[in-house]
Motif scaffolding. Structure first.
Motif, short mmCIF file in Angstrom:
data_model
loop_
_atom_site.label_atom_id
_atom_site.label_comp_id
_atom_site.label_asym_id
_atom_site.label_seq_id
_atom_site.Cartn_x
_atom_site.Cartn_y
_atom_site.Cartn_z
N LEU A 81 4.86 -1.35 7.89
CA LEU A 81 5.39 -0.19 7.18
C LEU A 81 6.77 -0.46 6.60
N MET A 82 7.59 -1.22 7.32
CA MET A 82 8.91 -1.57 6.80
C MET A 82 8.77 -2.46 5.57
N GLN A 83 7.83 -3.39 5.62
CA GLN A 83 7.60 -4.27 4.47
C GLN A 83 7.09 -3.45 3.28
N GLU A 84 6.16 -2.55 3.53
CA GLU A 84 5.65 -1.69 2.46
C GLU A 84 6.78 -0.85 1.87
N ASN A 85 7.64 -0.33 2.73
CA ASN A 85 8.77 0.47 2.28
C ASN A 85 9.69 -0.36 1.37
N MET A 86 9.92 -1.61 1.75
CA MET A 86 10.76 -2.49 0.95
C MET A 86 10.13 -2.70 -0.44
N TYR A 87 8.81 -2.95 -0.47
CA TYR A 87 8.13 -3.14 -1.74
C TYR A 87 8.21 -1.89 -2.60
N LEU A 88 8.03 -0.73 -1.98
CA LEU A 88 8.09 0.52 -2.74
C LEU A 88 9.49 0.76 -3.30
N LYS A 89 10.51 0.39 -2.55
CA LYS A 89 11.88 0.52 -3.05
C LYS A 89 12.09 -0.38 -4.27
N LYS A 90 11.56 -1.60 -4.21
CA LYS A 90 11.68 -2.51 -5.34
C LYS A 90 10.95 -1.96 -6.56
#
Length: 98
Positions: A81-90
């Motif tokens: 979820l943290m990785q997905e959150n990072m991608y969504l922020k990008k």
């Protein structure tokens, strides 16, 4: 509830139910596990700790092992979820640039 200094009204608000529903819950012989977990969180007391009192050592060991597996699974899920959150922020940053 008296030891933890939480009123029925506070419990009702925390659970998202009416005062009458709290009274009903407290008078019942049994509670749904999810409701007991919510109450545990609100009053800051782990009612589930009492469930293993009568269990044998093998049962306790299995319970501990199951809980460890669940913790590891939750950690993996948090990482994803943290990785997905990072991608969504990008993605969001790229969209804002346009």
């Amino acid at each position: 509830m008296g030891e933890k200094r939480i009123s029925r009204s506070e419990l009702a608000r925390g659970l998202g139910i009416t005062n009458a529903a709290v009274t009903y819950l407290l008078r019942r012989e049994s509670l749904d596990v999810r409701m007991l977990q919510k109450i545990s969180s609100l009053v800051g007391y782990n009612f589930f700790a009492h469930l293993t009192v009568g269990a044998g050592e093998d049962e306790k060991d299995k319970l501990i092992e199951d809980l460890k597996k669940q913790v590891e699974s939750n950690k993996r899920q948090i990482g994803l979820l943290m990785q997905e959150n990072m991608y969504l922020k990008k993605i969001n940053e790229l969209l804002e640039r346009k």
